[in-house]
Design an enzyme around this catalytic site. Structure first.
Site: not given
Ligand code: UN1
Length: 560
Positions: A325
């Site tokens: 995300c």
């Molecule tokens: C996600 O993709 O829901 O900051 C979490 C980051 C990771 C977590 C992603 N530590 O990219």
């Protein structure tokens, strides 16, 4: 046909991490000839500490996206009755767990972290086999879950309230953190160890109980983690695991909010589903934590160290096959360095190695998380084409007749995508605004810093963001001007650490945060207590002694 195997499972050649010995005790395996010799696990829901099938016996299969003939496991396709049974178990376990001293709850959480460390290699291998992330990245996700346990084990010794001075004599005021009750946990499959732990560990540390709907594409990993939680000493009913579809078991969990069976929903997934959950929770005055989509901007300014910036942009866009995300969405490049930057970036993109990290060393990324993610990604590419963006690299799904030079292995075995780069993207295009979950970036040219900041803020999302610059004032103005929950300065958009607040603004969430001490707000409420020791009724605001003002000797009027 199911057979029971009590001994532990070891990989044949010993060259790769043992696949699943953490799961082996009392586990059952389906007689299924997987091409790689790994077992197909018979998985269960875990309700009140018991292994359960779906009440109607329905099942679904989880497969390895790098090797689609490799059946990872078969799991209950849970329905409403199963979800309700899990909710009742969580409700029954709540008083006992809420009454367990918080430091004891913290100790059990610490045990979970230590067990995860002990079995890290096996858990990492399961994650890679089930969702295709590289071993290195799966190790990062599992480490994030471990770090979360280690952080919250001692929060159980804090979970502070306050003593507050009363306005009345012989009276004391206190605040306490109280648990909310039964929490519904729904997470996506891309961080299948880290994200559910971000949610459940603070939830149980605060004294709540949980019903966890595992992601449909990562049920084996979820089953392994839930078993580890039980081995660590969590009482039965505190964590209840149900497998199934988002539109099935997941929806039943959300619908149960309307039935008064749930006190909190914590969800990571799409903005559309998050809004639906927010509406259901809102009309019931039930708390919701919503971590949703992102179209994360990364700005490159002329003063930046361009080689460093290329590394950051490349990793943000194509690491994890773009399936975080926090992955890069809009790459916003200042016009003065655009050509130089793009030349360097494209050299890296064209050299990308892709393949199954269980069989090939040194790959940047593996397959899509599952076929479903591949279908959605291809729709995202169509949207870029329909927007009028110019594709300068990438050719959809990788096959043996259509593959980049860095692809390793037999493309027909799994579900792999080319890296994609779209340029000439402008603010009026749909692909500027919408998330494409996969290895594709949209590149936008900016005229100056103000224009870059405007573009960075112009999408409907606000999760992560980044800028590469060596101008301190620019960095400051970006940090203060961007509307996002997270910002990297001379760093990628990804890579939040387990003790910082994680979450977004605008279309990326409802303002709640995961991780660190801040998440405690999301899983507890403040209880204010006043203790009247005077033996009489003293009325707040009314029986308070008034201090008289002495007559002023100054003629204030003459000073005017
Ligand atoms: C996600 O993709 O829901 O900051 C979490 C980051 C990771 C977590 C992603 N530590 O990219």
């Amino acid at each position: 046909m199911v057979k029971r195997r009590e001994d532990s499972i070891h990989d044949g050649d010993g060259a790769r991490p043992a696949m699943a010995h953490v799961l082996s005790t009392g586990l059952e395996f389906l007689e299924h000839s997987n091409p790689n010799g790994h077992p197909c696990v018979k998985g269960y829901n875990i309700i009140n500490g018991e292994l359960k099938q779906a009440s109607d016996g329905a099942t679904f299969k989880s497969t390895n996206p790098a090797w689609l003939d490799d059946c990872v496991g078969e799991f209950p396709l849970s329905g409403e009755a199963d979800v309700h049974e899990a909710l009742r178990a969580a409700r029954d376990a709540f008083p006992g767990w809420a009454g367990t001293p918080a430091p004891t709850r913290g100790q059990i959480i610490g045990n979970m972290g230590r067990l995860l460390m002990e079995h890290k290699d096996a858990i990492v291998a399961i994650e890679t086999r089930e969702i295709g992330k590289t071993l290195k990245e799966s190790a990062g996700s599992v480490q994030e879950a471990i770090d979360t346990c280690l952080f919250f084990q001692s929060e159980g010794r804090r979970l502070y309230g306050q003593t507050v001075n009363s306005e009345l004599p012989d009276k004391e005021l206190f605040t306490y953190r109280r648990p909310l009750g039964v929490c519904g946990i729904i997470n996506a499959c891309n961080f299948p160890a880290a994200v559910p732990f971000w949610k459940m560990i603070p939830a149980i540390m605060c004294g709540n109980t949980c019903v966890w709907k595992s992601p449909q594409d990562a049920p084996l990993l979820s089953f392994a983690l839930a078993r580890i939680m039980h081995e660590a000493g969590i009482p039965n009913g505190v964590i209840n695991l149900v497998h199934g579809k988002g539109s099935g078991a997941g929806q039943h969990l959300v619908d149960a909010v309307d039935k008064g069976m749930v006190n909190k929903i914590s969800f990571t997934g799409s903005t559309a589903v998050g809004k639906m959950i927010g509406e259901v929770c809102g009309r019931n005055l039930v708390s919701a934590s919503l971590e949703l989509g992102g179209k994360n901007p990364l700005v490159i300014m002329p003063s930046a160290n361009l080689d460093n910036a290329v590394e950051g942009a490349y990793w943000a866009g194509f690491g994890t096959a773009g399936q975080r995300c926090t992955s890069l969405g809009n790459l916003i490049i200042h016009q003065d360095i655009y050509d130089e930057f793009m030349d360097k970036l494209m050299a890296k993109v064209e050299s990308t190695t892709i393949g199954d990290s269980l069989r090939h060393d040194g790959v940047l990324y593996g397959p899509m998380l599952s076929e479903k993610y591949a279908v959605d990604f291809l729709k995202g590419l169509e949207m870029c084409d329909a927007s009028g963006a110019k594709k300068i690299y990438g050719n959809g799904r990788i096959s043996n007749d259509n593959k980049p030079s860095g692809f390793l292995g037999d493309a027909a075995e799994g579900v792999y995508m080319w890296p994609h780069v779209y340029v000439d993207v402008t603010e009026d295009m749909e692909c500027f605004h919408e998330e494409i979950f996969g290895p594709a970036i949209t590149v936008v040219k900016s005229k100056d810093f103000e224009h870059a900041l405007h573009l960075a803020n112009a999408s409907p999302y606000g999760l992560s963001s980044a800028i590469y610059t060596n101008d301190r004032l620019e960095a400051y103005r970006y940090k203060t001007g961007i509307k996002a929950g997270m910002t990297g300065i001379n760093n990628s958009t990804t890579g939040a650490e387990a003790h910082l607040p994680f979450g977004g603004v605008k279309g990326s969430g409802n303002g709640t945060r995961e991780s660190g001490i801040w998440v405690i707000e999301a899983y507890s409420y403040w209880h204010a207590v006043n203790d009247e020791l005077s033996g009489k009724l003293q009325l707040a605001q009314m029986d308070v002694d008034e201090i008289e003002i002495e007559e002023a000797e100054v003629d204030w009027g003459s000073l005017a």
